[in-house]
Design a protein around this motif. Structure first.
Motif, mmCIF file in Angstrom:
data_model
loop_
_atom_site.group_PDB
_atom_site.id
_atom_site.type_symbol
_atom_site.label_atom_id
_atom_site.label_comp_id
_atom_site.label_asym_id
_atom_site.label_seq_id
_atom_site.Cartn_x
_atom_site.Cartn_y
_atom_site.Cartn_z
ATOM 1 N N GLN A 64 -1.596 6.129 0.569
ATOM 2 C CA GLN A 64 -0.826 7.280 1.025
ATOM 3 C C GLN A 64 0.503 7.382 0.283
ATOM 4 O O GLN A 64 1.054 8.458 0.132
ATOM 5 C CB GLN A 64 -0.543 7.179 2.534
ATOM 6 C CG GLN A 64 -1.775 7.276 3.396
ATOM 7 C CD GLN A 64 -2.507 8.590 3.193
ATOM 8 O OE1 GLN A 64 -1.888 9.638 3.177
ATOM 9 N NE2 GLN A 64 -3.812 8.528 3.000
ATOM 10 N N ASN B 36 0.920 6.367 -2.836
ATOM 11 C CA ASN B 36 0.655 6.468 -4.276
ATOM 12 C C ASN B 36 -0.597 7.297 -4.493
ATOM 13 O O ASN B 36 -1.655 6.765 -4.829
ATOM 14 C CB ASN B 36 0.483 5.069 -4.874
ATOM 15 C CG ASN B 36 1.724 4.222 -4.692
ATOM 16 O OD1 ASN B 36 2.623 4.259 -5.523
ATOM 17 N ND2 ASN B 36 1.796 3.465 -3.597
ATOM 18 N N TYR B 37 -0.459 8.607 -4.267
ATOM 19 C CA TYR B 37 -1.616 9.505 -4.328
ATOM 20 C C TYR B 37 -2.390 9.347 -5.640
ATOM 21 O O TYR B 37 -1.802 9.301 -6.717
ATOM 22 C CB TYR B 37 -1.167 10.942 -4.197
ATOM 23 C CG TYR B 37 -0.677 11.321 -2.815
ATOM 24 C CD1 TYR B 37 -1.225 10.737 -1.676
ATOM 25 C CD2 TYR B 37 0.320 12.261 -2.654
ATOM 26 C CE1 TYR B 37 -0.789 11.109 -0.413
ATOM 27 C CE2 TYR B 37 0.763 12.636 -1.398
ATOM 28 C CZ TYR B 37 0.203 12.058 -0.275
ATOM 29 O OH TYR B 37 0.639 12.435 0.955
ATOM 30 N N GLY B 38 -3.692 9.244 -5.527
ATOM 31 C CA GLY B 38 -4.556 9.170 -6.701
ATOM 32 C C GLY B 38 -4.874 7.739 -7.113
ATOM 33 O O GLY B 38 -5.780 7.509 -7.889
ATOM 34 N N LEU B 39 -4.105 6.763 -6.594
ATOM 35 C CA LEU B 39 -4.349 5.364 -6.959
ATOM 36 C C LEU B 39 -5.147 4.677 -5.850
ATOM 37 O O LEU B 39 -4.906 4.926 -4.666
ATOM 38 C CB LEU B 39 -3.031 4.624 -7.184
ATOM 39 C CG LEU B 39 -2.130 5.209 -8.283
ATOM 40 C CD1 LEU B 39 -0.808 4.459 -8.343
ATOM 41 C CD2 LEU B 39 -2.827 5.142 -9.640
#
Lengths: 243, 254
Positions: A228, A230-233
């Motif tokens: 949440q 670190n969007y996309g990770l």
């Protein structure tokens, strides 16, 4: 009536003057951090208690330009730092009896993990002065004496002897990544230092020439809370830099 | 196969703003008006980030065409999870005549330059309601297109999209590379949170001019007039049911 107001006001204004004087002091920073963060354990190293900024804290919701002391990089447990601390806690032989530099120490988790693992000396370095206060509080929270802290930018300058340099999530900025790469290379050439890098695969890390000289030591899935943040990770890893 | 997705993000007048027509009827007032990302573009970014989280997409490039302020829109996309941005710099004055055809040419040129496997766009922008950019981008690239997407699935180099059509849903399958345009029900976009905003500040935004991409942005359309929708006429109050019936009879409604 007026007299009553004045007596009420006096202790308040005295308090106000004191708080202004204290604003630059370590005590003020400590109380600021304690007031605006909370103890968090839902990360990759639940055995470490860390004071971090969460959605339940006031400054999480305040516009960045209103944050005191600049961007609170020290108040977030970044995926690269989480991987690094997890790796050091799981592999204490990497740190035992070693002199260790935690570069860009942030909340201090990797430094604390290194100390717990049996390092003989750990220096935490972060150019954000508040990181020093956060490190002290987090050391205490985990039953350690405060670790030494340096707030000068030593990248490109100091090449003292370190057995091990650990860095987490330091390749998020293109310029920083380039300077860092050169400097780490020098540390290895001059002192035979071991360099471990924690990174979740951010753009500037994946595209950097340093990629060709990295060996993956460990990979971890990110906990939900970190996804949440670190969007996309979705995962994070520790790499050994061997030029 | 890890894909590279190019996502278009348009800076438009915020959906909550009451839009006013300029007195000379050449357009709408934009000075000092709050702008934000076109809501359909937010849905496009969200879908790209979800595909990245499923490890189908490896890199998301957010593109915006227009004046300097478009970088704020790109920054929002970066905080939502896009990896890097490209700002196609068009002056504020030239942006007024920048239509879907010009933007499609820019997007097609960028898709080729960046070796994108997928272009994800909003189905339309809430300012001009054109609903043309995705279609024209696909035509210029000679790629298949899936417009009005309400569900996107990728398996290998096959793309399956559920489309919202009149009276129901249509499921189509096509090969990648392809152009997808997002409809309202595709997903619910996430909010940019503090740690994401902090890291987004350091993500790279490259600035290019349309000419660098070999694109001519001259408009083929002349705006003759922009008008407010007609004002609603005032109603009439009636005292009794009998009055109402006679009024309705008078106006020929019954």
């Amino acid at each position: 009536m007026h007299a009553a107001c004045r007596t009420l006001l006096r202790p308040l204004s005295l308090h106000f003057a004191l708080s202004i004087r204290r604003q630059t002091g370590a005590t003020y920073l400590h109380s600021f951090i304690l007031q605006h963060t909370e103890v968090v354990t839902n990360h990759l190293t639940p055995e470490l208690k860390l004071l971090l900024l969460t959605p339940r804290c006031k400054y999480w919701h305040v516009r960045p330009e209103h944050w005191p002391y600049g961007d609170p990089y020290w108040a977030i447990y970044w995926p690269g730092g989480q991987a690094m601390a997890r790796y050091l806690l799981d592999n204490p032989e990497v740190v035992r009896h070693k002199q260790i530099l935690d570069l860009g120490s942030g909340c201090g988790a990797a430094a604390i993990a290194a100390k717990i693992g049996g390092a003989s000396y750990v220096l935490a370095n972060d150019i954000h002065p508040v990181a020093g206060a956060a490190l002290t509080l987090n050391c205490k929270l985990n039953g350690l004496q405060p670790l030494p802290f340096l707030s000068e930018n030593i990248i490109g300058v100091d090449t003292s002897h370190w057995d091990l340099i650990v860095l987490g999530d330091m390749f998020y900025d293109e310029q920083l990544a380039d300077g860092l790469h050169q400097w780490l290379r020098r540390c290895i050439d001059q002192h035979g230092t071991t360099v471990l890098i924690g990174d979740p695969g951010r753009g500037h890390f994946i595209d950097h020439p340093i990629q060709k000289q990295l060996w993956k030591m460990a990979e971890y899935s990110l906990p939900e809370s970190s996804k949440q943040e670190n969007y996309g990770l979705t995962c994070t890893a520790v790499w050994k830099y061997q030029p | 196969m890890a894909l590279r997705a190019l996502v278009g993000v348009k800076r438009v007048i915020d959906y909550a703003v009451k839009v006013r027509v300029k007195p000379d009827k050449t357009g709408v007032v934009t000075d000092g008006v709050k702008h934000s990302m076109n809501p359909f573009c937010e849905i496009a970014v969200e879908e790209a980030v979800r595909l990245k989280e499923k490890k189908i997409v490896s890199e998301i490039i957010a593109v915006s065409c227009g004046p300097q302020q478009c970088q704020e829109t790109i920054r929002t996309a970066l905080a939502m999870g896009a990896d890097r941005g490209i700002h196609v710099d068009v002056s504020a004055k030239d942006s007024e005549t920048l239509g879907p055809f010009q933007v499609s040419k820019i997007l097609a040129a960028l898709a080729k330059k960046e070796n994108a496997n997928m272009v994800i766009l909003g189905k339309q922008a809430i300012d001009d309601d054109c609903n043309q950019t995705g279609q024209m981008t696909a035509a210029l690239l000679d790629w298949p297109q899936a417009t009005f997407a309400s569900e996107v699935k990728v398996e290998g180099d096959k793309l399956t999209v559920v489309r919202e059509i009149d009276g129901g849903l249509e499921t189509i399958s096509m090969n990648l590379p392809a152009v997808v345009t997002a409809d309202l029900r595709l997903n619910e976009p996430r909010y940019a949170t503090l740690p994401n905003i902090m890291k987004a500040k350091k993500k790279k935004i490259e600035s290019v001019k349309p000419a660098d991409l070999g694109v001519d942005t001259a408009s083929r359309i002349q705006i003759l007039s922009v008008e407010d929708p007609p004002q609603r006429q005032a109603g009439v109050k009636v005292e009794t049911v009998e009055d109402l019936v006679s009024k309705l009879k008078e106006s020929g409604c019954i």
